[in-house]
Design a protein around this motif. Structure first.
Motif, PDB file in Angstrom:
ATOM      1  N   ASN A 251      89.787 -49.377  68.767  1.00  0.00           N
ATOM      2  CA  ASN A 251      90.872 -48.558  69.296  1.00  0.00           C
ATOM      3  C   ASN A 251      90.513 -47.183  69.829  1.00  0.00           C
ATOM      4  O   ASN A 251      91.262 -46.398  70.370  1.00  0.00           O
ATOM      5  CB  ASN A 251      92.251 -48.652  69.134  1.00  0.00           C
ATOM      6  N   GLU A 252      89.269 -46.836  69.731  1.00  0.00           N
ATOM      7  CA  GLU A 252      88.861 -45.548  70.100  1.00  0.00           C
ATOM      8  C   GLU A 252      88.300 -45.569  71.259  1.00  0.00           C
ATOM      9  O   GLU A 252      87.234 -46.222  71.654  1.00  0.00           O
ATOM     10  CB  GLU A 252      88.210 -44.816  68.905  1.00  0.00           C
ATOM     11  N   LYS A 253      88.391 -44.507  72.253  1.00  0.00           N
ATOM     12  CA  LYS A 253      87.464 -44.201  73.443  1.00  0.00           C
ATOM     13  C   LYS A 253      87.329 -42.815  73.751  1.00  0.00           C
ATOM     14  O   LYS A 253      87.975 -42.053  73.322  1.00  0.00           O
ATOM     15  CB  LYS A 253      88.410 -45.008  74.796  1.00  0.00           C
ATOM     16  N   ILE A 254      86.071 -42.708  74.454  1.00  0.00           N
ATOM     17  CA  ILE A 254      85.717 -41.511  75.017  1.00  0.00           C
ATOM     18  C   ILE A 254      86.489 -41.230  76.311  1.00  0.00           C
ATOM     19  O   ILE A 254      86.089 -41.801  77.307  1.00  0.00           O
ATOM     20  CB  ILE A 254      84.213 -41.098  74.819  1.00  0.00           C
TER      21      ILE A 254
ATOM     22  N   PRO B 194      97.001 -46.571  69.321  1.00  0.00           N
ATOM     23  CA  PRO B 194      97.661 -47.452  68.444  1.00  0.00           C
ATOM     24  C   PRO B 194      97.888 -48.889  69.223  1.00  0.00           C
ATOM     25  O   PRO B 194      97.371 -49.815  68.419  1.00  0.00           O
ATOM     26  CB  PRO B 194      98.948 -46.854  68.317  1.00  0.00           C
ATOM     27  N   ASN B 195      98.155 -48.889  70.371  1.00  0.00           N
ATOM     28  CA  ASN B 195      98.131 -50.125  71.086  1.00  0.00           C
ATOM     29  C   ASN B 195      97.156 -50.270  72.388  1.00  0.00           C
ATOM     30  O   ASN B 195      97.494 -49.363  73.407  1.00  0.00           O
ATOM     31  CB  ASN B 195      99.601 -50.489  71.436  1.00  0.00           C
ATOM     32  N   ILE B 196      96.232 -51.091  72.389  1.00  0.00           N
ATOM     33  CA  ILE B 196      95.340 -50.831  73.231  1.00  0.00           C
ATOM     34  C   ILE B 196      95.854 -51.228  74.701  1.00  0.00           C
ATOM     35  O   ILE B 196      95.116 -50.801  75.548  1.00  0.00           O
ATOM     36  CB  ILE B 196      93.891 -51.658  72.857  1.00  0.00           C
ATOM     37  N   HIS B 197      96.880 -51.770  74.704  1.00  0.00           N
ATOM     38  CA  HIS B 197      97.540 -52.330  75.948  1.00  0.00           C
ATOM     39  C   HIS B 197      98.392 -51.208  76.737  1.00  0.00           C
ATOM     40  O   HIS B 197      98.880 -51.484  77.678  1.00  0.00           O
ATOM     41  CB  HIS B 197      98.186 -53.452  75.873  1.00  0.00           C
ATOM     42  N   ASP B 198      98.707 -50.219  75.924  1.00  0.00           N
ATOM     43  CA  ASP B 198      99.643 -49.160  76.177  1.00  0.00           C
ATOM     44  C   ASP B 198      98.778 -47.760  76.427  1.00  0.00           C
ATOM     45  O   ASP B 198      98.632 -47.172  75.333  1.00  0.00           O
ATOM     46  CB  ASP B 198     100.955 -49.034  75.439  1.00  0.00           C
ATOM     47  N   SER B 199      98.338 -47.613  77.357  1.00  0.00           N
ATOM     48  CA  SER B 199      97.591 -46.362  77.797  1.00  0.00           C
ATOM     49  C   SER B 199      98.386 -44.972  77.920  1.00  0.00           C
ATOM     50  O   SER B 199      97.778 -43.795  77.814  1.00  0.00           O
ATOM     51  CB  SER B 199      96.641 -46.386  79.033  1.00  0.00           C
ATOM     52  N   ARG B 200      99.519 -45.170  77.581  1.00  0.00           N
ATOM     53  CA  ARG B 200     100.365 -43.981  77.668  1.00  0.00           C
ATOM     54  C   ARG B 200     100.418 -43.336  76.267  1.00  0.00           C
ATOM     55  O   ARG B 200     100.844 -42.076  76.197  1.00  0.00           O
ATOM     56  CB  ARG B 200     101.745 -44.313  78.242  1.00  0.00           C
ATOM     57  N   ASN B 201     100.272 -43.960  75.228  1.00  0.00           N
ATOM     58  CA  ASN B 201     100.612 -43.545  73.985  1.00  0.00           C
ATOM     59  C   ASN B 201      99.174 -43.697  73.275  1.00  0.00           C
ATOM     60  O   ASN B 201      98.602 -44.577  73.126  1.00  0.00           O
ATOM     61  CB  ASN B 201     101.251 -44.612  73.224  1.00  0.00           C
TER      62      ASN B 201
END
Length: 172
Positions: A118-121, A135-142
């Motif tokens: 669940n980490e990205k650059i 924490p939730n890969i489907h929620d890009s706001r959090n």
């Protein structure tokens, strides 16, 4: 009720309280509206061809020619060797200070950084990237920033970027 010479009632209040005709009165009488009423179409000296002094016109033409030359100048990526078509989005290479594609920088960082689940650059601006945890890969706001990666030095001036910015800032 007050009546005018043409027999109409003048019971309504006019827009300027000076008993001048309003816009609607003009339209009812078939008169054309004064075009200077709404739009002021003054010409400035810079809008009139040949109105600027010759030296100023010559400077403007030189600046425009210089910008055209810079836009036509071909920069190549120091990593992949392909031309950089959008020099504004290019970054400076850490070792050579030469322009490098944004996508090439992402490739380098993805190869160097050990990312967890669940980490990205992500690019965060001013030549910096961040490793971001979702924490939730489907929620890009959090998300949480795990660490910041300084790609470009904050105070360093790059010659190719300085050349571009000076040319665009001198446009009159």
């Amino acid at each position: 009720m007050d009546y005018s010479e043409n027999g109409r009632r003048n019971g309504k209040r006019h827009w300027n309280n000076n008993n001048k005709k309003s816009y609607n009165d003009d339209r009812r009488n078939g008169e054309k509206r004064d075009s200077s009423f709404h739009h002021d179409k003054r010409k400035f000296a810079s809008d009139i061809p040949g109105s600027l002094p010759y030296q100023v016109q010559e400077e403007i033409l030189k600046d425009q020619q210089h910008i055209r030359e810079l836009k036509q100048k071909q920069y190549t990526c120091c990593k992949c060797g392909k031309p950089i078509t959008d020099i504004i989005s290019a970054l400076a290479d850490k070792k050579t200070d030469e322009p490098i594609h944004f996508d090439c920088v992402l490739e380098i960082l993805n190869a160097e950084e050990k990312l967890q689940t669940n980490e990205k650059i992500t690019y965060i601006g001013q030549g910096r990237f961040a490793v971001v945890y979702f924490p939730n890969i489907h929620d890009s706001r959090n998300f949480n920033i795990v660490r910041v990666i300084e790609w470009e030095a904050k105070d360093k001036k790059y010659s190719w970027r300085t050349e571009l910015s000076e040319a665009f800032s001198q446009v009159h």
